[in-house]
Write a protein that holds these residues in place. Sequence first.
Motif, PDB file in Angstrom:
ATOM      1  N   GLN A  79      88.328  64.553 -37.834  1.00 53.34           N
ATOM      2  CA  GLN A  79      89.349  64.102 -36.884  1.00 53.34           C
ATOM      3  C   GLN A  79      90.210  65.260 -36.419  1.00 53.34           C
ATOM      4  OE1 GLN A  79      91.620  60.741 -38.107  1.00 53.34           O
ATOM      5  NE2 GLN A  79      93.153  61.010 -36.537  1.00 53.34           N
ATOM      6  N   ARG A  80      90.539  65.245 -35.152  1.00 59.59           N
ATOM      7  CA  ARG A  80      91.463  66.222 -34.569  1.00 59.59           C
ATOM      8  C   ARG A  80      92.695  65.456 -34.140  1.00 59.59           C
ATOM      9  NH1 ARG A  80      89.010  68.624 -37.343  1.00 59.59           N
ATOM     10  NH2 ARG A  80      87.256  69.967 -36.929  1.00 59.59           N
ATOM     11  N   GLY A  81      93.852  66.014 -34.364  1.00 59.42           N
ATOM     12  CA  GLY A  81      95.088  65.312 -34.054  1.00 59.42           C
ATOM     13  C   GLY A  81      95.514  64.449 -35.226  1.00 59.42           C
ATOM     14  N   LEU A  82      96.569  63.705 -35.021  1.00 61.72           N
ATOM     15  CA  LEU A  82      97.149  62.902 -36.083  1.00 61.72           C
ATOM     16  C   LEU A  82      96.642  61.462 -36.039  1.00 61.72           C
ATOM     17  CD1 LEU A  82     100.824  64.195 -35.828  1.00 61.72           C
ATOM     18  CD2 LEU A  82      98.989  65.017 -37.315  1.00 61.72           C
ATOM     19  N   THR A  83      96.706  60.793 -37.166  1.00 59.19           N
ATOM     20  CA  THR A  83      96.318  59.390 -37.245  1.00 59.19           C
ATOM     21  C   THR A  83      97.486  58.514 -36.793  1.00 59.19           C
ATOM     22  OG1 THR A  83      97.124  59.125 -39.501  1.00 59.19           O
ATOM     23  CG2 THR A  83      94.823  59.845 -39.242  1.00 59.19           C
ATOM     24  N   MET A  84      97.180  57.279 -36.454  1.00 55.97           N
ATOM     25  CA  MET A  84      98.243  56.311 -36.140  1.00 55.97           C
ATOM     26  C   MET A  84      99.132  56.102 -37.355  1.00 55.97           C
ATOM     27  SD  MET A  84      98.712  55.359 -33.148  1.00 55.97           S
ATOM     28  CE  MET A  84      99.933  54.124 -33.476  1.00 55.97           C
TER      29      MET A  84
ATOM     30  N   ILE B 107     105.410  60.755 -45.925  1.00 52.53           N
ATOM     31  CA  ILE B 107     103.957  60.684 -45.850  1.00 52.53           C
ATOM     32  C   ILE B 107     103.333  61.840 -46.635  1.00 52.53           C
ATOM     33  CG2 ILE B 107     103.862  61.922 -43.658  1.00 52.53           C
ATOM     34  CD1 ILE B 107     101.562  59.982 -42.886  1.00 52.53           C
ATOM     35  N   ILE B 108     102.265  61.512 -47.333  1.00 51.20           N
ATOM     36  CA  ILE B 108     101.407  62.516 -47.957  1.00 51.20           C
ATOM     37  C   ILE B 108     100.105  62.452 -47.173  1.00 51.20           C
ATOM     38  CG2 ILE B 108     100.131  63.176 -50.028  1.00 51.20           C
ATOM     39  CD1 ILE B 108     102.371  61.874 -51.682  1.00 51.20           C
ATOM     40  N   THR B 109      99.650  63.600 -46.681  1.00 54.71           N
ATOM     41  CA  THR B 109      98.484  63.601 -45.793  1.00 54.71           C
ATOM     42  C   THR B 109      97.536  64.748 -46.106  1.00 54.71           C
ATOM     43  OG1 THR B 109      97.757  63.613 -43.476  1.00 54.71           O
ATOM     44  CG2 THR B 109      99.716  64.918 -44.004  1.00 54.71           C
ATOM     45  N   THR B 110      96.287  64.536 -45.770  1.00 56.33           N
ATOM     46  CA  THR B 110      95.276  65.592 -45.869  1.00 56.33           C
ATOM     47  C   THR B 110      95.188  66.376 -44.565  1.00 56.33           C
ATOM     48  OG1 THR B 110      93.589  63.998 -45.200  1.00 56.33           O
ATOM     49  CG2 THR B 110      93.843  64.393 -47.572  1.00 56.33           C
TER      50      THR B 110
END
Length: 153
Positions: free
Chosen positions: A67-72, A84-87
């Motif tokens: 994925q490119r960009g951020l998730t909803m 938020i904790i994100t990969t």
Amino acid sequence: WCEENNFTMFSYYYMQSKSVYFFKSLFDSAFSDFNFKELSFKPLSVDEIVSYFKEASIVLDINHPEQRGLTMRTFEALGAGRKIITTNSEIKTYSFYDANNIFVIDRDCVVLDKAFFALDFNPIDEDTLFEMSITGWIKSLFIQNDPYYWLNT
């Protein structure tokens, strides 16, 4: 990790259908290794999602590796005033990135910092929240013609 550090956790593993799961498990070991009994084939309702967000202080976001960009989920969590904790390390390039609110982990070597859990959420200013909204996004695309206005370049 949550149990060892006295944190409560809620997880929900949704899959569109059993046939999708079985098809994917034939070609992707991540699916074949997953415990089928932990899957749900019924999506959470909007009310259920809102309820879980109200109870949560931190939301985990694991983006697809391609994925490119951020998730909803990123916008939902931050817009709801949740950390938020994100990969997704790309989040560090966005103007709203705040280390008090966002913790980036490596999907291949997860290391959590208990201190992050103790930090208060730093409120996001109203202008930035508007830019993160659907209305702000539409305005940036069709009126301002600047879809990258919040990136740190």
